[in-house]
Motif scaffolding. Structure first.
Motif, PDB file in Angstrom:
ATOM      1  N   CYS A  53      30.143  45.360  52.545  1.00 58.71           N
ATOM      2  CA  CYS A  53      29.343  45.198  51.330  1.00 58.71           C
ATOM      3  C   CYS A  53      28.294  46.304  51.212  1.00 58.71           C
ATOM      4  O   CYS A  53      28.033  46.805  50.114  1.00 58.71           O
ATOM      5  N   TYR A  56      29.667  49.398  49.617  1.00 56.24           N
ATOM      6  CA  TYR A  56      29.866  49.314  48.169  1.00 56.24           C
ATOM      7  C   TYR A  56      28.600  49.707  47.419  1.00 56.24           C
ATOM      8  O   TYR A  56      28.649  50.356  46.378  1.00 56.24           O
ATOM      9  N   LEU A 124      28.560  41.046  43.983  1.00 53.44           N
ATOM     10  CA  LEU A 124      29.882  41.457  44.442  1.00 53.44           C
ATOM     11  C   LEU A 124      30.561  40.283  45.146  1.00 53.44           C
ATOM     12  O   LEU A 124      30.312  40.036  46.319  1.00 53.44           O
ATOM     13  N   ALA A 132      36.704  43.249  47.674  1.00 46.96           N
ATOM     14  CA  ALA A 132      35.880  42.934  46.506  1.00 46.96           C
ATOM     15  C   ALA A 132      36.750  42.413  45.371  1.00 46.96           C
ATOM     16  O   ALA A 132      37.774  43.015  45.030  1.00 46.96           O
ATOM     17  N   ALA A 188      35.894  46.172  40.400  1.00 47.71           N
ATOM     18  CA  ALA A 188      35.093  46.947  41.354  1.00 47.71           C
ATOM     19  C   ALA A 188      35.800  48.254  41.698  1.00 47.71           C
ATOM     20  O   ALA A 188      36.998  48.425  41.434  1.00 47.71           O
ATOM     21  N   THR A 192      35.300  52.798  48.906  1.00 41.34           N
ATOM     22  CA  THR A 192      33.878  53.140  49.042  1.00 41.34           C
ATOM     23  C   THR A 192      33.675  54.607  49.402  1.00 41.34           C
ATOM     24  O   THR A 192      32.588  54.995  49.831  1.00 41.34           O
ATOM     25  N   ARG A 278      32.970  57.179  42.992  1.00 39.63           N
ATOM     26  CA  ARG A 278      33.748  57.038  44.209  1.00 39.63           C
ATOM     27  C   ARG A 278      35.010  57.896  44.081  1.00 39.63           C
ATOM     28  O   ARG A 278      35.498  58.131  42.968  1.00 39.63           O
TER      29      ARG A 278
END
Length: 392
Positions: A53, A56, A124, A132, A188, A192, A278
């Motif tokens: 997390c 993210y 999230l 996610a 999402a 990442t 990203r």
């Protein structure tokens, strides 16, 4: 350490809502960062999930390493209570759309933006396998409602653009939360991975975005110039006489330097920067579209990518730095807009337009020029020193 009551007091004072109005459900969260940094609530008890997390929400290498170190020590020595915990005995996820497969065993991480007139929270939801499900963005104050609505509008408008398919979130739902604040739910980021480098993928994305809606016109006839004029008029009552004089002079220089210039005014992301990007295979995934606009300065996203990270890091972007950034922008502009001639004089004039536009946008949020704000301070100083970096 249970910080439910301090957090509830913070929300009551700053955001006028109760903590459990966020779609969290019962659970425990470790609290990370805070103060001038957005606060992170990470599900307690699962170190790997916390690391996932964290990645993210925090793309920056050094800040992420710092967060990982705190989480690692907290997991190794839980009795030490290094990180405070938030406990919720009750809560609801009811306003997230029913189509989102949230099971009782799933959990959520939350990033709460810094207090202010545009404060938002991002939630999230994560599966047991640490994937996610989506990202929910919720306005926490009335001033943030417009940004959430604007972002939902842009996600809807750009969804049908083939060149951008898979490179930006897909809107899943929008509506009004129990707090009467606007929210949206979108897909999402697929991973990442992030970078601070400007790559071919960045240029390709900006080229595709610029072709979504491109209007050729003079600067003084553009929506860009109209925004500068109108925003400065609205802001004037909140400025000192000296501040009004400086900003009016900068606007006048923008007008005179671009007199007679005709060029493309395009769709822009508005906050094109590494923390909103990203890497996905050989393409980008770009999110946070709340500042997007049509009829924008054609170089605004390019300039923002190079200048904004410097300003936000509290390292003052001086004339030498800006001159180097403009040289890179000029080269990239020739790739993105090969049909236009990009002379250094025009690029530096559009850089001045960019600085003024960002400063006015930041100042409108607080209805003042907050000199302690790193972006306002840095951009204002660059404008005051403009003849040291602008091309002759």
């Amino acid at each position: 350490m249970n910080i439910e009551h301090p957090l509830r007091a913070m929300f009551a004072a700053q955001a006028k809502l109760e903590l459990w109005s966020l779609p969290l459900g019962p659970g425990r969260w470790n609290v990370l960062f805070g103060g001038e940094e957005p606060t992170l609530l990470l599900p307690a008890g699962d170190y790997r999930l916390q690391q996932r997390c964290l990645s993210y929400f925090v793309p920056g290498v050094w800040k992420r390493l710092y967060g990982q170190a705190l989480l690692s020590v907290n997991a190794a020595l839980p009795a030490a209570g290094l990180l405070p915990e938030l406990h919720l005995a009750e809560g609801a996820q009811s306003f997230l759309p029913a189509r989102l497969p949230i099971a009782r065993s799933s959990c959520s991480a939350v990033q709460i933006g810094t207090a202010g007139p545009r404060q938002k929270a991002s939630v999230l939801p994560v599966t047991e396998s640490r994937e996610a499900l989506a990202i929910a963005k919720i306005a926490m104050v009335p001033g943030a409602d417009h940004q959430v609505t604007a972002e939902a509008g842009w996600l809807t408008e750009l969804e049908g653009v083939p060149e951008l398919e898979g490179q930006m979130p897909r809107l899943m739902a929008e509506g009004v939360a129990p707090t009467s604040r606007r929210y949206l739910v979108a897909t999402a980021a697929p991973n990442t991975r992030s970078t601070g480098q400007f790559t071919r993928a960045h240029a390709a994305f900006l080229g595709a975005l610029a072709r979504v809606r491109q209007d050729v016109m003079s600067f003084t006839a553009s929506p860009c110039f109209e925004y500068l004029e109108q925003t400065l008029v609205r802001l004037k009552p909140h400025l000192t006489r000296n501040e009004r004089t400086i900003l009016q002079a900068v606007l006048g220089d923008c007008r005179s330097l671009l007199a007679g210039w005709t060029g493309p005014f395009v769709t822009a992301h508005g906050d094109f920067a590494p923390w909103n990007i990203r890497l996905h295979r050989d393409r980008l995934f770009v999110f946070n579209w709340e500042c997007a606009r049509a009829g924008a300065n054609p170089l605004t996203d390019l300039l923002n990518y190079f200048v904004m990270p410097r300003a936000r890091s509290h390292r003052m972007p001086g004339p030498r730095f800006l001159a180097a950034a403009m040289s890179r922008v000029e080269d990239i502009a020739r790739q993105i807009y090969p049909e236009w001639i990009w002379r250094s004089r025009v690029v530096s004039a559009l850089a001045l337009v960019y600085l003024l536009e960002v400063l006015l946008h930041q100042a409108m949020a607080s209805k003042s020029l907050v000199r302690t704000h790193p972006v306002i301070e840095g951009y204002l100083r660059l404008m005051e020193q403009r003849w040291a970096w602008m091309a002759a």
